[in-house]
Design a protein around this motif. Structure first.
Motif, PDB file in Angstrom:
ATOM      1  N   ASP A 132       0.848  -1.105  -0.521  1.00 28.25           N
ATOM      2  CA  ASP A 132      -0.173  -0.684   0.308  1.00 28.25           C
ATOM      3  C   ASP A 132       0.746   1.724   0.144  1.00 28.25           C
ATOM      4  N   LEU A 133       2.394   0.999  -0.022  1.00 27.47           N
ATOM      5  CA  LEU A 133       2.713   2.216  -0.242  1.00 27.47           C
ATOM      6  C   LEU A 133       3.958   2.260  -1.182  1.00 27.47           C
ATOM      7  N   PRO A 134       4.731   3.943  -1.938  1.00 26.00           N
ATOM      8  CA  PRO A 134       5.624   3.263  -2.761  1.00 26.00           C
ATOM      9  C   PRO A 134       6.477   2.608  -2.299  1.00 26.00           C
ATOM     10  N   LEU A 135       7.805   2.278  -3.780  1.00 28.48           N
ATOM     11  CA  LEU A 135       8.382   1.362  -3.281  1.00 28.48           C
ATOM     12  C   LEU A 135       9.383   2.263  -3.230  1.00 28.48           C
ATOM     13  N   GLN A 136      10.104   3.143  -2.704  1.00 31.52           N
ATOM     14  CA  GLN A 136      11.484   3.769  -2.663  1.00 31.52           C
ATOM     15  C   GLN A 136      12.953   3.594  -3.066  1.00 31.52           C
ATOM     16  N   THR A 137      12.793   2.633  -2.510  1.00 32.03           N
ATOM     17  CA  THR A 137      14.283   1.626  -3.034  1.00 32.03           C
ATOM     18  C   THR A 137      14.032  -0.259  -2.807  1.00 32.03           C
ATOM     19  N   LEU A 138      14.541  -1.137  -3.512  1.00 31.63           N
ATOM     20  CA  LEU A 138      14.091  -2.123  -2.951  1.00 31.63           C
ATOM     21  C   LEU A 138      15.700  -3.148  -3.985  1.00 31.63           C
ATOM     22  N   GLU A 139      16.590  -3.410  -2.936  1.00 28.82           N
ATOM     23  CA  GLU A 139      18.022  -3.885  -3.481  1.00 28.82           C
ATOM     24  C   GLU A 139      17.611  -5.881  -3.154  1.00 28.82           C
ATOM     25  N   LEU A 140      17.643  -5.949  -3.747  1.00 32.63           N
ATOM     26  CA  LEU A 140      18.254  -7.961  -3.843  1.00 32.63           C
ATOM     27  C   LEU A 140      19.407  -8.447  -3.973  1.00 32.63           C
ATOM     28  N   ASP A 141      19.919  -9.666  -2.920  1.00 37.72           N
ATOM     29  CA  ASP A 141      20.678 -10.460  -3.190  1.00 37.72           C
ATOM     30  C   ASP A 141      21.232 -11.107  -4.708  1.00 37.72           C
ATOM     31  N   ASP A 142      21.762 -11.258  -5.003  1.00 35.64           N
ATOM     32  CA  ASP A 142      22.356 -11.791  -6.003  1.00 35.64           C
ATOM     33  C   ASP A 142      22.438 -13.091  -6.561  1.00 35.64           C
ATOM     34  N   ASN A 143      22.686 -13.977  -5.584  1.00 35.39           N
ATOM     35  CA  ASN A 143      22.628 -15.479  -5.580  1.00 35.39           C
ATOM     36  C   ASN A 143      20.629 -15.648  -5.322  1.00 35.39           C
ATOM     37  N   ARG A 144      20.362 -15.358  -3.973  1.00 34.16           N
ATOM     38  CA  ARG A 144      18.576 -16.375  -3.611  1.00 34.16           C
ATOM     39  C   ARG A 144      17.840 -15.160  -4.058  1.00 34.16           C
ATOM     40  N   GLN A 145      18.121 -13.737  -4.353  1.00 39.14           N
ATOM     41  CA  GLN A 145      16.837 -12.939  -4.587  1.00 39.14           C
ATOM     42  C   GLN A 145      15.547 -12.505  -3.545  1.00 39.14           C
TER      43      GLN A 145
ATOM     44  N   PRO B 183      15.434  -9.982  -0.773  1.00 37.37           N
ATOM     45  CA  PRO B 183      15.539  -8.541  -0.290  1.00 37.37           C
ATOM     46  C   PRO B 183      16.748  -8.050   0.408  1.00 37.37           C
ATOM     47  N   GLN B 184      17.933  -7.491   0.477  1.00 34.36           N
ATOM     48  CA  GLN B 184      18.894  -6.421   1.300  1.00 34.36           C
ATOM     49  C   GLN B 184      18.456  -5.421   2.069  1.00 34.36           C
ATOM     50  N   GLN B 185      17.819  -4.864   1.277  1.00 33.66           N
ATOM     51  CA  GLN B 185      17.387  -3.064   1.073  1.00 33.66           C
ATOM     52  C   GLN B 185      16.150  -3.182   1.639  1.00 33.66           C
ATOM     53  N   ILE B 186      15.015  -2.567   1.830  1.00 35.88           N
ATOM     54  CA  ILE B 186      13.780  -1.969   1.063  1.00 35.88           C
ATOM     55  C   ILE B 186      13.422  -1.260   1.624  1.00 35.88           C
ATOM     56  N   GLN B 187      12.968   0.444   1.198  1.00 41.45           N
ATOM     57  CA  GLN B 187      12.607   1.968   1.286  1.00 41.45           C
ATOM     58  C   GLN B 187      11.476   2.198   1.298  1.00 41.45           C
ATOM     59  N   GLN B 188      10.798   2.580   2.359  1.00 44.15           N
ATOM     60  CA  GLN B 188       9.206   3.125   1.803  1.00 44.15           C
ATOM     61  C   GLN B 188       8.952   4.224   3.130  1.00 44.15           C
ATOM     62  N   GLN B 189       8.609   5.534   2.872  1.00 41.30           N
ATOM     63  CA  GLN B 189       7.728   6.242   3.297  1.00 41.30           C
ATOM     64  C   GLN B 189       9.057   6.767   4.487  1.00 41.30           C
ATOM     65  N   GLY B 190      10.453   6.922   3.105  1.00 42.93           N
ATOM     66  CA  GLY B 190      11.202   7.346   4.753  1.00 42.93           C
ATOM     67  C   GLY B 190      12.092   6.197   5.508  1.00 42.93           C
ATOM     68  N   TRP B 191      11.070   5.357   6.216  1.00 49.27           N
ATOM     69  CA  TRP B 191      12.214   4.301   6.669  1.00 49.27           C
ATOM     70  C   TRP B 191      13.150   2.921   5.736  1.00 49.27           C
ATOM     71  N   THR B 192      14.385   3.361   6.347  1.00 48.97           N
ATOM     72  CA  THR B 192      15.401   1.319   5.834  1.00 48.97           C
ATOM     73  C   THR B 192      14.417   0.819   6.765  1.00 48.97           C
ATOM     74  N   VAL B 193      14.694  -0.589   5.307  1.00 49.55           N
ATOM     75  CA  VAL B 193      14.350  -1.658   5.834  1.00 49.55           C
ATOM     76  C   VAL B 193      15.599  -2.506   5.666  1.00 49.55           C
ATOM     77  N   GLU B 194      16.806  -3.290   6.764  1.00 54.18           N
ATOM     78  CA  GLU B 194      17.627  -3.967   6.066  1.00 54.18           C
ATOM     79  C   GLU B 194      17.709  -5.819   6.487  1.00 54.18           C
ATOM     80  N   TYR B 195      18.271  -6.261   5.807  1.00 52.90           N
ATOM     81  CA  TYR B 195      18.040  -7.485   5.936  1.00 52.90           C
ATOM     82  C   TYR B 195      19.480  -7.869   6.778  1.00 52.90           C
TER      83      TYR B 195
END
Length: 200
Positions: free
Chosen positions: A137-150, A152-164
Motif C-alpha cells: 500500500d506504499l510507494p517503493l523507494q528502493t528495493l535491493e536484492l542479493d544476487d544469489n537467492r533474490q 531483499p537486502q534493503q527496502i525503503q518506503q515512506q522514509g523508513w529503511t529496512v535492512e535484512y
C-alpha cells in the motif's frame, strides 16, 4: 577465407552454448515476484524473538511475540522477569497500548501517536517488512536484492529503511531472522528465532 569463416562459426557456437547455460534475463525478477506473492498471501502467522529499540529519548530491549491474523495484530513486549510487559493490539485502524495499569487508544493515522503515545514504528507496514516484503500500500523507494537467492537486502518506503541480514526456512517459507528498521533517530534491531502458526 574458409579458415576465417570456420573460426567465426566456432565462436558463434561457443557464444550460443554460453547463452544456453545462462538464465533468462528476467528469471531473477520472476523468482523474486513469486517469493513476494507467496509471502504477501501469508496473513496468518506468529513470530517470536527479541527487539532492541533506540529513539532520541530512550533505548530499550525486550522479548518480542508478534501474532498476525489478517489486519489484526497482537504484539507482546516483555523485559526481564516480565517487568514492564507491554501489549499492543490493532485492528488495522486503531491501536491499543497496555502497560501495567496504563491504557491508551490511538487512531493509527493520529500524528500524536508517535509524539505522545510512545509508539515510534509504523504498525501498518511492519507485518509486511517482518516477512521480508514491501508494504503493497506504499510507494517503493528502493528495493535491493542479493544476487544469489533474490532475497531483499534493503527496502525503503515512506522514509523508513529496512535492512535484512539473515533468512531461514520455516515450513515452506523463507523468512527473515535478523533485520533492522530505522528512520531518523529511531532504530529497531529485530531477531526472530521462531516463525509458525501458518494456516494449514
Amino acid at each position: 577465407m574458409k579458415r576465417v569463416f570456420t573460426s567465426l562459426f566456432a565462436l558463434g557456437l561457443l557464444a550460443l552454448a554460453g547463452c544456453a547455460g545462462m538464465p533468462k534475463p528476467d528469471s531473477a525478477s520472476q523468482a523474486w515476484e513469486q517469493h513476494r506473492t507467496e509471502l504477501q498471501g501469508l496473513s496468518h502467522w506468529t513470530a517470536s524473538g527479541k527487539i532492541a529499540l533506540r529513539t532520541a529519548e530512550q533505548a530499550e530491549s525486550a522479548s518480542l511475540l508478534w501474532q498476525q491474523i489478517g489486519d489484526a495484530t497482537h504484539v507482546r513486549l516483555s523485559g526481564p522477569l516480565g517487568i514492564s510487559a507491554t501489549t499492543v493490539d490493532s485492528d488495522g485502524q486503531a491501536l491499543e497500548i497496555r502497560q501495567g495499569d496504563d491504557y491508551s487508544r490511538w487512531n493509527l493515522d493520529d500524528p500524536a501517536l508517535t509524539e505522545d503515545g510512545g509508539w515510534e514504528l509504523p504498525l501498518r507496514s511492519l507485518p509486511h517488512w517482518l516477512k521480508g516484503v514491501p508494504d503493497p500500500d506504499l510507494p517503493l523507494q528502493t528495493l535491493e536484492l542479493d544476487d544469489n537467492r533474490q532475497l531483499p537486502q534493503q527496502i525503503q518506503q515512506q522514509g523508513w529503511t529496512v535492512e535484512y541480514q539473515q533468512f531461514s526456512n520455516f515450513g515452506q517459507f523463507l523468512l527473515p531472522t535478523k533485520l533492522q528498521v530505522y528512520r531518523g533517530e529511531t532504530r529497531a534491531r529485530i531477531l526472530l528465532r521462531e516463525w509458525g502458526d501458518f494456516p494449514g
